[in-house]
Design a protein around this motif. Structure first.
Motif, PDB file in Angstrom:
ATOM      1  N   LYS A  67      94.685  91.935 -57.316  1.00  0.00           N
ATOM      2  CA  LYS A  67      95.907  91.705 -58.105  1.00  0.00           C
ATOM      3  C   LYS A  67      96.143  90.202 -58.199  1.00  0.00           C
ATOM      4  CE  LYS A  67      98.327  95.818 -56.525  1.00  0.00           C
ATOM      5  NZ  LYS A  67      99.378  96.251 -55.592  1.00  0.00           N
ATOM      6  N   PRO A  68      96.750  89.676 -59.230  1.00  0.00           N
ATOM      7  CA  PRO A  68      97.177  90.431 -60.404  1.00  0.00           C
ATOM      8  C   PRO A  68      96.000  90.671 -61.332  1.00  0.00           C
ATOM      9  CG  PRO A  68      97.699  88.118 -60.666  1.00  0.00           C
ATOM     10  CD  PRO A  68      97.091  88.250 -59.316  1.00  0.00           C
ATOM     11  N   PHE A  69      96.056  91.696 -62.134  1.00  0.00           N
ATOM     12  CA  PHE A  69      94.980  91.966 -63.107  1.00  0.00           C
ATOM     13  C   PHE A  69      95.623  92.310 -64.427  1.00  0.00           C
ATOM     14  CE2 PHE A  69      95.841  95.655 -60.372  1.00  0.00           C
ATOM     15  CZ  PHE A  69      96.352  96.558 -61.298  1.00  0.00           C
ATOM     16  N   ARG A  70      94.840  92.145 -65.447  1.00  0.00           N
ATOM     17  CA  ARG A  70      95.327  92.581 -66.761  1.00  0.00           C
ATOM     18  C   ARG A  70      95.076  94.077 -66.831  1.00  0.00           C
ATOM     19  NH1 ARG A  70      96.692  89.121 -70.493  1.00  0.00           N
ATOM     20  NH2 ARG A  70      96.234  90.667 -72.078  1.00  0.00           N
ATOM     21  N   THR A  71      95.959  94.803 -67.466  1.00  0.00           N
ATOM     22  CA  THR A  71      95.804  96.259 -67.484  1.00  0.00           C
ATOM     23  C   THR A  71      94.514  96.664 -68.203  1.00  0.00           C
ATOM     24  OG1 THR A  71      97.421  96.194 -69.258  1.00  0.00           O
ATOM     25  CG2 THR A  71      98.179  97.003 -67.130  1.00  0.00           C
ATOM     26  N   GLU A  72      94.059  95.807 -69.166  1.00  0.00           N
ATOM     27  CA  GLU A  72      92.782  96.103 -69.847  1.00  0.00           C
ATOM     28  C   GLU A  72      91.658  96.152 -68.811  1.00  0.00           C
ATOM     29  OE1 GLU A  72      94.992  93.866 -70.781  1.00  0.00           O
ATOM     30  OE2 GLU A  72      94.633  93.124 -72.816  1.00  0.00           O
ATOM     31  N   ALA A  73      91.735  95.210 -67.832  1.00  0.00           N
ATOM     32  CA  ALA A  73      90.675  95.155 -66.811  1.00  0.00           C
ATOM     33  C   ALA A  73      90.676  96.437 -65.991  1.00  0.00           C
ATOM     34  CB  ALA A  73      90.891  93.948 -65.906  1.00  0.00           C
ATOM     35  N   LEU A  74      91.870  96.955 -65.699  1.00  0.00           N
ATOM     36  CA  LEU A  74      91.962  98.196 -64.918  1.00  0.00           C
ATOM     37  C   LEU A  74      91.330  99.344 -65.702  1.00  0.00           C
ATOM     38  CD1 LEU A  74      93.061  99.958 -62.601  1.00  0.00           C
ATOM     39  CD2 LEU A  74      95.188 100.155 -63.879  1.00  0.00           C
ATOM     40  N   VAL A  75      91.670  99.409 -66.993  1.00  0.00           N
ATOM     41  CA  VAL A  75      91.145 100.501 -67.829  1.00  0.00           C
ATOM     42  C   VAL A  75      89.613 100.408 -67.878  1.00  0.00           C
ATOM     43  CG1 VAL A  75      91.139 101.454 -70.175  1.00  0.00           C
ATOM     44  CG2 VAL A  75      93.281 100.674 -69.156  1.00  0.00           C
ATOM     45  N   GLU A  76      89.098  99.168 -68.035  1.00  0.00           N
ATOM     46  CA  GLU A  76      87.633  98.987 -68.104  1.00  0.00           C
ATOM     47  C   GLU A  76      86.955  99.420 -66.804  1.00  0.00           C
ATOM     48  OE1 GLU A  76      87.406  94.860 -68.888  1.00  0.00           O
ATOM     49  OE2 GLU A  76      88.144  95.136 -70.943  1.00  0.00           O
ATOM     50  N   ARG A  77      87.520  98.968 -65.666  1.00  0.00           N
ATOM     51  CA  ARG A  77      86.905  99.300 -64.376  1.00  0.00           C
ATOM     52  C   ARG A  77      86.941 100.801 -64.123  1.00  0.00           C
ATOM     53  NH1 ARG A  77      86.749  95.061 -60.478  1.00  0.00           N
ATOM     54  NH2 ARG A  77      86.762  93.127 -61.626  1.00  0.00           N
ATOM     55  N   LEU A  78      88.047 101.416 -64.511  1.00  0.00           N
ATOM     56  CA  LEU A  78      88.188 102.856 -64.297  1.00  0.00           C
ATOM     57  C   LEU A  78      87.139 103.610 -65.116  1.00  0.00           C
ATOM     58  CD1 LEU A  78      89.797 105.183 -63.060  1.00  0.00           C
ATOM     59  CD2 LEU A  78      91.368 105.060 -65.004  1.00  0.00           C
ATOM     60  N   ALA A  79      87.026 103.180 -66.387  1.00  0.00           N
ATOM     61  CA  ALA A  79      86.049 103.840 -67.261  1.00  0.00           C
ATOM     62  C   ALA A  79      84.645 103.661 -66.691  1.00  0.00           C
ATOM     63  CB  ALA A  79      86.140 103.249 -68.667  1.00  0.00           C
ATOM     64  N   ALA A  80      84.379 102.428 -66.182  1.00  0.00           N
ATOM     65  CA  ALA A  80      83.035 102.135 -65.668  1.00  0.00           C
ATOM     66  C   ALA A  80      82.691 103.022 -64.473  1.00  0.00           C
ATOM     67  CB  ALA A  80      82.947 100.668 -65.274  1.00  0.00           C
ATOM     68  N   VAL A  81      83.643 103.232 -63.583  1.00  0.00           N
ATOM     69  CA  VAL A  81      83.345 103.974 -62.357  1.00  0.00           C
ATOM     70  C   VAL A  81      83.241 105.483 -62.655  1.00  0.00           C
ATOM     71  CG1 VAL A  81      85.703 104.250 -61.441  1.00  0.00           C
ATOM     72  CG2 VAL A  81      83.820 103.916 -59.876  1.00  0.00           C
ATOM     73  N   ILE A  82      84.035 105.952 -63.621  1.00  0.00           N
ATOM     74  CA  ILE A  82      83.929 107.375 -64.004  1.00  0.00           C
ATOM     75  C   ILE A  82      82.573 107.609 -64.688  1.00  0.00           C
ATOM     76  CG2 ILE A  82      84.881 109.169 -65.539  1.00  0.00           C
ATOM     77  CD1 ILE A  82      87.674 108.047 -64.948  1.00  0.00           C
ATOM     78  N   ASP A  83      82.216 106.629 -65.521  1.00  0.00           N
ATOM     79  CA  ASP A  83      80.942 106.700 -66.238  1.00  0.00           C
ATOM     80  C   ASP A  83      79.751 106.710 -65.277  1.00  0.00           C
ATOM     81  OD1 ASP A  83      80.045 106.847 -68.826  1.00  0.00           O
ATOM     82  OD2 ASP A  83      79.388 104.737 -68.825  1.00  0.00           O
ATOM     83  N   GLU A  84      79.884 105.907 -64.224  1.00  0.00           N
ATOM     84  CA  GLU A  84      78.810 105.798 -63.231  1.00  0.00           C
ATOM     85  C   GLU A  84      78.588 107.160 -62.552  1.00  0.00           C
ATOM     86  OE1 GLU A  84      79.618 102.664 -60.434  1.00  0.00           O
ATOM     87  OE2 GLU A  84      77.912 103.272 -59.165  1.00  0.00           O
ATOM     88  N   ARG A  85      79.700 107.872 -62.279  1.00  0.00           N
ATOM     89  CA  ARG A  85      79.545 109.171 -61.631  1.00  0.00           C
ATOM     90  C   ARG A  85      78.859 110.154 -62.590  1.00  0.00           C
ATOM     91  NH1 ARG A  85      83.907 113.475 -59.675  1.00  0.00           N
ATOM     92  NH2 ARG A  85      84.318 113.438 -61.913  1.00  0.00           N
ATOM     93  N   ALA A  86      79.257 110.036 -63.888  1.00  0.00           N
ATOM     94  CA  ALA A  86      78.655 110.950 -64.872  1.00  0.00           C
ATOM     95  C   ALA A  86      77.151 110.703 -64.937  1.00  0.00           C
ATOM     96  CB  ALA A  86      79.303 110.727 -66.231  1.00  0.00           C
ATOM     97  N   ARG A  87      76.763 109.402 -64.922  1.00  0.00           N
ATOM     98  CA  ARG A  87      75.330 109.056 -64.985  1.00  0.00           C
ATOM     99  C   ARG A  87      74.607 109.577 -63.750  1.00  0.00           C
ATOM    100  NH1 ARG A  87      76.727 104.074 -66.817  1.00  0.00           N
ATOM    101  NH2 ARG A  87      76.355 103.154 -64.770  1.00  0.00           N
ATOM    102  N   ALA A  88      75.226 109.356 -62.578  1.00  0.00           N
ATOM    103  CA  ALA A  88      74.608 109.802 -61.322  1.00  0.00           C
ATOM    104  C   ALA A  88      74.440 111.322 -61.331  1.00  0.00           C
ATOM    105  CB  ALA A  88      75.471 109.369 -60.149  1.00  0.00           C
TER     106      ALA A  88
END
Ligand code: ADP
Length: 597
Positions: free
Chosen positions: A572-593
């Protein structure tokens, strides 16, 4: 150096037989010898006179013979006493000679002991240095003759009155004296922190022996330790304050992003929101610098173009250099040259170098900040290096300072002006970025610090992180209401289904409740009732391989290696866009795995 010539120089107070003790012993022995000689002389003479008179009276029958015998008797007396005196004086003289030699030998040994003593000792007679041992000469004036000069010439101004008073008191009272916290000055003008012990040496002659203990290094270490304690306290305070501060900044940045969404392009209010963003980011940079100084924050590195970072650092430099210093900026760094960098830390490092340059030019001068790119592929530099050179026309750095330049707490600045942490922190930042720092300097001409950072090739654009959103269910655990509300609002507007929670226990309960449809967990590391790390471990026992985003306003905790997968850390602090990007990235990583496994 010849030992004998060293210890018995002309005018030395330690010449043979000159010590009080030696002189006292010699005088006593001399008086004893004289008494012995006089006693023997008187005894033998009286005995001779009495016996010779009797003999003459017995063997000289006539008056004329008596006169002859008297002459023989007188001559015999002279001869006998002459021989006797010669024998006695010779015997006592050789005894005195032996004694003298032994005293000289003893004195020589004592002088060697004194001269080689590891502590500086000098003898002062009526304020004048009469003798200095090797350590005193090395401390006060290695290349100059100090015998015959005044002691007070070697005492720094603030200590003069105290030292003079102490030496005079010892001379007058004959009682020893001790002085702590004093400063002497050597013949090169270097100040030395000392403790002094003065004691009478030859009271009748007004001589005082002064022992000097150099405590400069001890004081430096003590100051360093005090500073370290202070830094530890500041660090704790900084990380506590920054934690709270970062929550507030996260809310400010988040609400400014939300407010922007409701506005038409080019609306005048967007300019105000831009200002809010820029000020909040600046404040975030300050908290990060505080945390870096206190070592409570890990570097937040991103692949970023270097030029804008250096430009922002130069703007900061402009605000701290006075008008007497001309700031010259030059760059041949290509626009696209990017480095994996924590921008706030790098700006801090450039600022530290520039402030040192400023301090090195009290009467003004020129400060250059130049940036360039070198394609040299050195070790650790597969794509070449970005070079930042900060140079000045200041006082320069003498070799003894240069050797300790990057040592934490080393400073030549007066107390309150320097902490001795600037260059230590700068080097640690640069090395943490895989770079290096070099210094060149000439006394009286100036100094140049050159920083090299591993760089992408100039044409290679900075990697743009993907921007994604998704229709997923996430639990958000956050105990600061402003942050929880902005994170919830932002994720909902990005299409997520958000289930908010305000403490660790609630997070676990909600994970259990929504385990069949849960896609990710976002939470602060410092949640009440169960910490973020505890929640993560228990949540993954309920939902294996659950993607997690950990947010923190302070230091990131260490995690067991097996929990370090499918995990994003978001300071923190972070821009909310960064949070959305990181969240998408980690969900995507699980889907790939999942699709691979
Ligand atoms: P501080 O600035 O608090 O003293 P630093 O670690 O930044 O701590 O610097 C340590 C010392 O290095 C300074 O006290 C100064 O003597 C020397 N120094 C650093 N930069 C320069 C420079 N550009 N010119 C001359 N001396 C310098």
């Amino acid at each position: 150096m010849n030992r004998d010539s060293r210890v018995s120089g002309p005018g030395s107070a330690f010449g043979p037989g000159s010590s009080d003790r030696d002189a006292g012993g010699g005088a006593r022995r001399g008086r004893g010898a004289a008494l012995r000689i006089a006693g023997l002389y008187i005894g033998v003479s009286l005995l001779y006179i009495v016996t010779s008179d009797r003999i003459v009276a017995a063997v000289a029958p006539s008056q004329s013979q008596n006169a002859v015998f008297q002459t023989i008797k007188g001559s015999g007396f002279v001869l006998l006493t002459g021989v006797m005196l010669w024998y006695l004086i010779r015997r006592n003289m050789s005894e005195l000679h032996r004694l003298n030699e032994s005293l000289a030998r003893q004195g020589g040994r004592l002088r060697i002991l004194l001269d080689d003593a590891p502590i500086a000792i000098c003898l002062v007679r009526r304020g004048v240095l009469e003798y200095l041992n090797t350590a005193a000469r090395a401390m006060l004036g290695p290349n100059q003759e100090l015998t015959g000069t005044r002691l007070l010439d070697r005492v720094a101004e603030p200590s003069r009155a105290a030292v003079q008073r102490a030496v005079e008191d010892v001379e007058r009272s004959g009682r020893p004296a001790r002085l702590n916290e004093q400063k002497l000055v050597d013949t090169n003008g270097r100040e030395i922190d000392v403790e002094l012990a003065a004691c009478p040496f030859a009271p009748d002659e007004g001589a005082v022996q002064v022992a000097i203990i150099d405590v400069t290094e001890r004081k430096r270490l003590e100051a360093g330790l005090t500073q370290a304690h202070k830094m530890e306290a500041v660090g704790k305070l900084a990380s506590g304050v920054s934690h709270e501060f970062n929550n507030l900044l996260t809310a400010i940045l988040g609400y400014s992003t939300l407010a922007r969404q409701g506005l038409a392009r080019g609306a005048p209010t967007t300019r105000c929101l831009d200002q809010i963003d820029s000020v909040a980011k600046h404040a975030a940079g300050i908290t990060r610098s505080l945390l870096t100084l206190s070592r409570a924050s890990p570097a937040l590195k991103q692949l970023l173009p270097l030029r804008p970072i250096v430009d922002e650092a130069i703007d900061l430099v402009r605000s701290v250099v006075p008008k007497t210093i001309q700031l010259e900026v030059a760059t041949t760094l290509p626009e696209g040259a990017s480095v994996l960098v924590d921008a706030a830390q790098l700006k801090q490092a450039i600022l530290n170098l520039a402030m040192n340059a400023r301090d090195a030019m009290p009467a003004g001068g020129t400060l250059w900040i130049r940036t360039s790119f070198t394609a040299d592929h050195g070790p650790g530099l597969p794509h070449g290096a970005a070079v930042i050179r900060v140079s000045d026309t200041g006082v320069g750095i003498p070799p003894e300072v240069r050797a300790r330049l990057f040592t934490p707490f080393f400073t030549t600045k007066p107390a309150g002006k320097g902490t001795g942490l600037g260059l230590a922190l700068t080097r640690s930042i640069i090395e943490d970025h895989g770079g290096s720092i070099h210094v060149e300097s000439e006394v009286g001409k100036g100094s140049a610090f050159t920083v090299s950072l591993p760089c992408t090739s100039p044409g290679q654009p900075a990697a743009a992180p993907p921007t994604r959103a998704g229709q997923h269910v996430v639990i958000v655990g956050e105990d600061t209401p402003e942050v929880l509300s902005i994170v919830t609002l932002s994720l909902r507007s990005a299409g997520y289904t958000v289930i908010p929670a305000t403490d660790g226990g609630e997070v676990i309960r909600l994970v259990q409740e929504h385990k069949d449809r849960l896609d990710a967990l976002i939470m602060d590391v410092g949640l009440p009732t169960a910490s973020g790390v505890e929640c993560l471990i228990r949540a993954r026992q309920i939902v294996p391989h659950l993607p997690v985003v950990l947010m923190t306003g302070g230091a990131m905790p260490d995690l067991p290696a097996e929990e370090d997968r499918l995990l994003e850390r978001l300071p923190k602090p972070f821009r909310t866009e960064a949070l959305v990007e990181r969240l998408a990235a980690v969900i995507d990583e699980r889907a790939r795995a999942a699709s691979h496994g």
